[in-house]
Design a protein around this motif. Sequence first.
Motif, PDB file in Angstrom:
ATOM      1  N   GLY A 196      25.477 -26.045 -56.825  1.00  0.00           N
ATOM      2  CA  GLY A 196      24.492 -26.254 -55.635  1.00  0.00           C
ATOM      3  C   GLY A 196      23.083 -25.952 -56.500  1.00  0.00           C
ATOM      4  O   GLY A 196      23.107 -25.210 -57.367  1.00  0.00           O
ATOM      5  N   ILE A 197      22.148 -26.623 -55.767  1.00  0.00           N
ATOM      6  CA  ILE A 197      20.779 -26.532 -56.160  1.00  0.00           C
ATOM      7  C   ILE A 197      19.805 -26.285 -55.130  1.00  0.00           C
ATOM      8  O   ILE A 197      19.882 -26.556 -53.985  1.00  0.00           O
ATOM      9  N   TRP A 198      19.054 -25.355 -55.341  1.00  0.00           N
ATOM     10  CA  TRP A 198      17.832 -25.002 -54.551  1.00  0.00           C
ATOM     11  C   TRP A 198      16.698 -24.625 -55.124  1.00  0.00           C
ATOM     12  O   TRP A 198      16.246 -24.146 -55.942  1.00  0.00           O
ATOM     13  N   GLY A 199      15.903 -25.906 -54.729  1.00  0.00           N
ATOM     14  CA  GLY A 199      14.172 -26.155 -55.524  1.00  0.00           C
ATOM     15  C   GLY A 199      13.209 -25.178 -54.637  1.00  0.00           C
ATOM     16  O   GLY A 199      13.185 -25.327 -53.400  1.00  0.00           O
ATOM     17  N   VAL A 200      12.350 -24.798 -55.214  1.00  0.00           N
ATOM     18  CA  VAL A 200      11.396 -24.146 -54.489  1.00  0.00           C
ATOM     19  C   VAL A 200       9.783 -24.421 -55.094  1.00  0.00           C
ATOM     20  O   VAL A 200       9.839 -24.199 -56.485  1.00  0.00           O
ATOM     21  N   GLU A 201       8.893 -25.023 -54.119  1.00  0.00           N
ATOM     22  CA  GLU A 201       7.657 -25.436 -54.850  1.00  0.00           C
ATOM     23  C   GLU A 201       6.407 -24.417 -54.281  1.00  0.00           C
ATOM     24  O   GLU A 201       6.564 -24.181 -53.032  1.00  0.00           O
ATOM     25  N   PRO A 202       5.481 -24.063 -54.814  1.00  0.00           N
ATOM     26  CA  PRO A 202       4.342 -23.409 -54.296  1.00  0.00           C
ATOM     27  C   PRO A 202       3.617 -24.032 -53.413  1.00  0.00           C
ATOM     28  O   PRO A 202       3.212 -25.155 -53.654  1.00  0.00           O
ATOM     29  N   ARG A 203       3.307 -23.451 -52.327  1.00  0.00           N
ATOM     30  CA  ARG A 203       2.344 -23.955 -51.405  1.00  0.00           C
ATOM     31  C   ARG A 203       1.496 -22.768 -50.738  1.00  0.00           C
ATOM     32  O   ARG A 203       1.802 -21.687 -50.954  1.00  0.00           O
ATOM     33  N   VAL A 204       0.403 -23.214 -50.076  1.00  0.00           N
ATOM     34  CA  VAL A 204      -0.402 -22.186 -49.578  1.00  0.00           C
ATOM     35  C   VAL A 204      -0.453 -22.495 -47.798  1.00  0.00           C
ATOM     36  O   VAL A 204      -0.588 -23.581 -47.471  1.00  0.00           O
ATOM     37  N   LEU A 205      -0.191 -21.334 -47.151  1.00  0.00           N
ATOM     38  CA  LEU A 205      -0.202 -21.277 -45.852  1.00  0.00           C
ATOM     39  C   LEU A 205      -1.560 -20.983 -45.256  1.00  0.00           C
ATOM     40  O   LEU A 205      -2.101 -19.818 -45.831  1.00  0.00           O
ATOM     41  N   PHE A 206      -2.413 -21.891 -44.731  1.00  0.00           N
ATOM     42  CA  PHE A 206      -3.598 -21.448 -44.273  1.00  0.00           C
ATOM     43  C   PHE A 206      -3.703 -20.601 -42.900  1.00  0.00           C
ATOM     44  O   PHE A 206      -3.326 -21.307 -41.849  1.00  0.00           O
ATOM     45  N   ASN A 207      -3.903 -19.304 -42.892  1.00  0.00           N
ATOM     46  CA  ASN A 207      -4.027 -18.724 -41.688  1.00  0.00           C
ATOM     47  C   ASN A 207      -5.607 -18.589 -41.262  1.00  0.00           C
ATOM     48  O   ASN A 207      -6.509 -18.983 -42.012  1.00  0.00           O
ATOM     49  N   ILE A 223      -2.129 -17.581 -47.454  1.00  0.00           N
ATOM     50  CA  ILE A 223      -0.627 -16.764 -47.945  1.00  0.00           C
ATOM     51  C   ILE A 223      -0.163 -17.888 -48.779  1.00  0.00           C
ATOM     52  O   ILE A 223       0.177 -19.179 -48.473  1.00  0.00           O
ATOM     53  N   ASN A 224       0.450 -17.388 -50.072  1.00  0.00           N
ATOM     54  CA  ASN A 224       1.348 -18.165 -51.057  1.00  0.00           C
ATOM     55  C   ASN A 224       2.677 -18.171 -50.380  1.00  0.00           C
ATOM     56  O   ASN A 224       3.243 -17.056 -50.218  1.00  0.00           O
ATOM     57  N   VAL A 225       3.031 -19.212 -50.161  1.00  0.00           N
ATOM     58  CA  VAL A 225       4.390 -19.367 -50.033  1.00  0.00           C
ATOM     59  C   VAL A 225       5.215 -20.689 -50.766  1.00  0.00           C
ATOM     60  O   VAL A 225       4.826 -20.974 -51.510  1.00  0.00           O
ATOM     61  N   GLY A 226       6.424 -20.348 -50.706  1.00  0.00           N
ATOM     62  CA  GLY A 226       7.400 -21.552 -51.385  1.00  0.00           C
ATOM     63  C   GLY A 226       8.019 -22.370 -50.317  1.00  0.00           C
ATOM     64  O   GLY A 226       8.514 -22.092 -49.244  1.00  0.00           O
ATOM     65  N   ARG A 227       8.027 -23.850 -50.576  1.00  0.00           N
ATOM     66  CA  ARG A 227       8.493 -24.578 -49.821  1.00  0.00           C
ATOM     67  C   ARG A 227       9.883 -25.136 -50.389  1.00  0.00           C
ATOM     68  O   ARG A 227       9.872 -25.676 -51.391  1.00  0.00           O
ATOM     69  N   CYS A 228      10.900 -25.289 -49.779  1.00  0.00           N
ATOM     70  CA  CYS A 228      12.372 -25.476 -50.312  1.00  0.00           C
ATOM     71  C   CYS A 228      12.293 -27.039 -50.551  1.00  0.00           C
ATOM     72  O   CYS A 228      11.855 -27.746 -49.496  1.00  0.00           O
ATOM     73  N   PHE A 229      12.956 -27.629 -51.765  1.00  0.00           N
ATOM     74  CA  PHE A 229      13.131 -28.941 -51.814  1.00  0.00           C
ATOM     75  C   PHE A 229      14.251 -29.160 -52.436  1.00  0.00           C
ATOM     76  O   PHE A 229      14.592 -28.454 -53.097  1.00  0.00           O
ATOM     77  N   ALA A 230      14.617 -30.456 -52.403  1.00  0.00           N
ATOM     78  CA  ALA A 230      16.006 -30.870 -53.346  1.00  0.00           C
ATOM     79  C   ALA A 230      16.993 -29.777 -53.156  1.00  0.00           C
ATOM     80  O   ALA A 230      17.449 -29.405 -54.295  1.00  0.00           O
ATOM     81  N   THR A 231      17.384 -29.352 -52.080  1.00  0.00           N
ATOM     82  CA  THR A 231      18.437 -28.352 -51.723  1.00  0.00           C
ATOM     83  C   THR A 231      19.597 -29.017 -51.334  1.00  0.00           C
ATOM     84  O   THR A 231      19.681 -29.710 -50.476  1.00  0.00           O
ATOM     85  N   GLY A 232      20.841 -28.668 -52.097  1.00  0.00           N
ATOM     86  CA  GLY A 232      21.950 -29.036 -51.601  1.00  0.00           C
ATOM     87  C   GLY A 232      23.113 -28.707 -52.272  1.00  0.00           C
ATOM     88  O   GLY A 232      23.111 -27.900 -53.391  1.00  0.00           O
ATOM     89  N   ILE A 233      24.360 -28.814 -51.729  1.00  0.00           N
ATOM     90  CA  ILE A 233      25.385 -28.549 -52.369  1.00  0.00           C
ATOM     91  C   ILE A 233      26.493 -29.859 -53.004  1.00  0.00           C
ATOM     92  O   ILE A 233      26.590 -30.693 -52.145  1.00  0.00           O
TER      93      ILE A 233
END
Length: 91
Positions: free
Chosen positions: A51-62, A67-77
Amino acid sequence: MGVDFDDYKKAHNSIFKITAISREWIHWWFYWVHKGNARVYGAYLGDTLVGIWGVEPRVLFNKDKNINVGRCFATGILEDHRRQGLFVALS
């Protein structure tokens, strides 16, 4: 153990059959688009990537801060290892 480049490509193309990503695309995505800040994590059964789980950096604007967050992408088993709770464990 880090995710092997070729194992990642093979797993990604198996999980997302219509994408057929290449080494060049992976390099572009991780090093050009995300400047090496995106990450891939793997679920292993012994030495086999299942399985793979990708995380890309994003910024959540409050309202008053970013706030620096990670967005999951290309995740699967991989198909043969589904329904074992691995996706939830990766998340």
